[in-house]
Each structure stands twice: as C-alpha cells, then as structure tokens.
Design an enzyme around this catalytic site. Structure first.
Site: not given
Ligand code: HEM
Length: 337
Positions: A72, A76, A104, A203
């Site tokens: 992740r 990001h 975040n 996911h």
C-alpha cells in the site's frame, strides 16, 4: 535586403538552438520511466535486491501484515508526484509531508520496515539506492512472500525533495467513491480500468479499519449479497467488530476467506457481494461496471491470468516517475541537507 534576411535567419536559428539546448538540459535532469532499468545497481550495489529481500523476509515472518503495509505504501507513493518516496517524508519546520493526508493519517503504515531496510542498504553501499526504489522492490518481495507472483522491478528512481499534502488529498482514491471517480483517478495516472481492478486485487491481503467500512455494512451490504444466510452471518460478525458508534480503528480483513495469502479469493468475496469496502464492491456491482465485473469473474476463475495482470500493472504503476528528478536520500524520512 539579402543581409537583413540572413540576419533574421541567424536569429531564428539561434533561438531554435537555445530552445533545443534548454530542452536537452531539462530532460537530462528530468526523470523519464524509460531510464529505469533492471541492472541500474548491478555495479554500484550488486547486493541491493538481496538485502531488501532478506529484510522483507524477517518483516513478514514477524507479522504477515507487513507485506500489505508495504504494497500500500508503494501505491500511495506512486499516486503523488510519481514513485519518488515523497510519502516517506516526515513533517518538518520547512516541509509539509503527506502523512497527514486523509487516506494516510492513522492508516498508512510500514515506515519502520522501510527505515530498517534503508539502514542495511546504507551500511552496504551508502548514498546509492533510493528510497523510492527500495519501496518498489520491497513491494514485489512482499507480494511473493505471501504467495503472490514475481516480477522484475525496473529501478533507477530518484527521491523527491518535496512532498504534496494537497495532491495526496485529491489524487489518492477513497473507499466511499463510486466507480467512475475511481476509474478517472487511475486514468489520471496513466492506468486503465484493467490496471485498477488488478491492483485492487491486492486487497486479497491486509485489513481495513471500521471507519472505512461502517457505511457499507449499515448500508447496501444485504442488497449486494441478496440476503444470503451465510453472508448474513458474516455481516453480523462485521457489525460486532464495527458498531454504529465508536470502534473506528477496529480492523477486519478485506478478504475474510484467506486473509494473509495473496491469491484470488478476494474476487470471490466480490462475486458473493461481500466486498468489505464500498469501492471494492463497486468493481463488481456498479451498474456502470460491466467491464470491471467481467475482469473480477475472469480472475476469480483464473489465478494465473490475475497474477500476470497484477505483475504487469505493478510495473506500470511503478513506472510513474517524478519528472523533477531528485536525489538519493540518506534517511527516507528527510531530504538530504
Ligand atoms: C480503488 C482504489 C482503492 C481504494 C479506494 C483503496 C482503499 C483502501 C482502504 C480504505 C484501505 C484500508 C485502510 C484503513 O482502513 O486504514 C486499504 C488497504 C489496503 N490497500 Fe487499498 N485502495 C485502493 C487501491 C489499492 C491499490 C491500487 C493497492 C496496491 C497496489 C492497494 C493496496 C492496499 C493494501 C495492501 C491494503 C492493506 C493495508 C494494511 O493492511 O495495512 N489498494 N485500501
């Protein structure tokens, strides 16, 4: 007359030269994804890959969720200014980082794992391996270590000297958003709807906090599951974890079938209508999502094809570079002084 024509020609020629030279200079500073290569550290830090791998092995053995955290983190990072380590920067008196951005804050993790890997890399070859590359390699290793596919990671990224809280707030997708908004956010980064569905397939590991799925379980969950009794049992468990009031930080896996294995079971949860995040379920249930629903069905039936697309899309996402170039940070949390 002839003289004045020659004079004008010279001026035009000179201006052209200045423009070309200018373009050459900016392009030599700027980063272009085609400059990334597989052997970038072959001579300068031949053990780079080995070091990242060994540290990731420890981190994932300690806690399998570390794999999810790092994947992740890479996502990001790449969605804000390109994959340039901007997400890793701490707030200082002179720099506002991205760690307080909506998606975040109190959510993005794994920074200590990055620090540890960076320490080892600096001990072996100081000032050579960028933090952005470290995260890209670590995300690949994280994937394999929990059962996912391998891919070669092109390297040679630079670390940014800036960050953008504003871009982090606008560009990173949110779980409450609908399919069209989600697709457009990926398009804006040069990624297709196919890339999006494949990447969201990560996911298959990791967890979400109650605050991000409360609306879904007190909203349309029963609608997408068609009131199936086994889904009803799952729903009441989710409601225990995530009450209507309080418990915002309580967590639940996004793929309850095989929560710590990188496989295609996540797509099965979507087909059953049991996607935990609204954004996940949108991929299968949105009225506008016939193309994305087809991909979900295809990859649920065929792990190999999901793994292949996931690998390709991770490389594509990793190729979003920051055109401003940058430096190799000594400490991933701060720009060099
Ligand atoms: C449609 C776009 C996406 C949305 C809306 C989204 C949203 C979320 C949310 C809300 C969480 C839980 C965070 C929390 O509750 O603190 C999460 C976790 C996670 N996301 Fe996504 N995500 C998206 C795409 C992606 C992509 C493209 C990747 C990777 C390539 C990714 C990888 C992960 C991973 C591995 C976790 C688990 C992290 C952990 O356990 O610490 N996501 N995502």
């Amino acid at each position: 007359m002839a003289n004045s024509m020659r004079y004008s020609y010279s001026i035009v020629l000179l201006s052209l030269l200045v423009i070309i030279l200018g373009a050459l200079i900016t392009s030599s500073e700027a980063q272009d994804p085609s400059q990334l290569s597989l052997d970038y550290y072959l001579k300068t830090c031949p053990k780079a890959q080995e070091i990242v791998r060994a540290e990731m092995e420890c981190a994932v053995r300690e806690d399998p969720r570390n794999a999810a955290k790092i994947i992740r983190l890479h996502f990001h990072d790449c969605f804000v200014q390109g994959c340039d380590g901007s997400v890793l920067l701490d707030d200082t008196a002179t720099l506002i980082g991205e760690k307080q951005a909506d998606q975040n804050v109190n959510s993005l993790k794994g920074f200590e794992v990055v620090d540890k890997i960076k320490e080892k890399l600096e001990a072996e070859c100081p000032g050579i391996v960028s933090c952005a590359d470290l995260v890209a390699i670590a995300a690949r290793d994280a994937t394999i270590l929990v059962g996912g596919p391998y891919w070669d990671v092109p390297v040679g990224r630079m670390d940014s000297k800036t960050a953008s809280l504003e871009a982090a707030n606008t560009d990173i997708p949110a779980p409450q958003q609908g399919l069209v908004t989600l697709i457009s956010k990926f398009w804006a980064k040069g990624l297709s709807a196919t890339d999006m569905v494949a990447l969201v397939g990560s996911h298959t590991i990791g967890v979400s906090r109650c605050v991000n799925f409360r609306d879904r379980i007190y909203g349309d969950f029963e609608l997408t599951t068609n009131n199936d009794p086994s889904s009803a049992a799952y729903l009441s468990k989710l409601k225990e974890t995530c009450p209507q009031d309080g418990g915002d930080d309580n967590i639940s896996p996004m793929d309850y079938i095989t929560p710590t294995t990188f496989d295609n079971a996540f797509f099965e949860t979507l087909i059953k209508g049991e996607g935990l995040l609204n954004s996940d379920q949108e991929m299968y249930s949105s009225m506008l999502g016939y193309q994305t629903a087809d991909l979900v069905t295809k990859w649920w039936a065929d792990t190999g094809s999901f793994f292949k697309q996931f690998s390709d899309s991770m490389v594509k996402m990793g190729n979003i570079t920051n055109p401003d170039g940058g430096e190799v940070r000594k400490n991933c949390r701060f720009v060099n002084t």
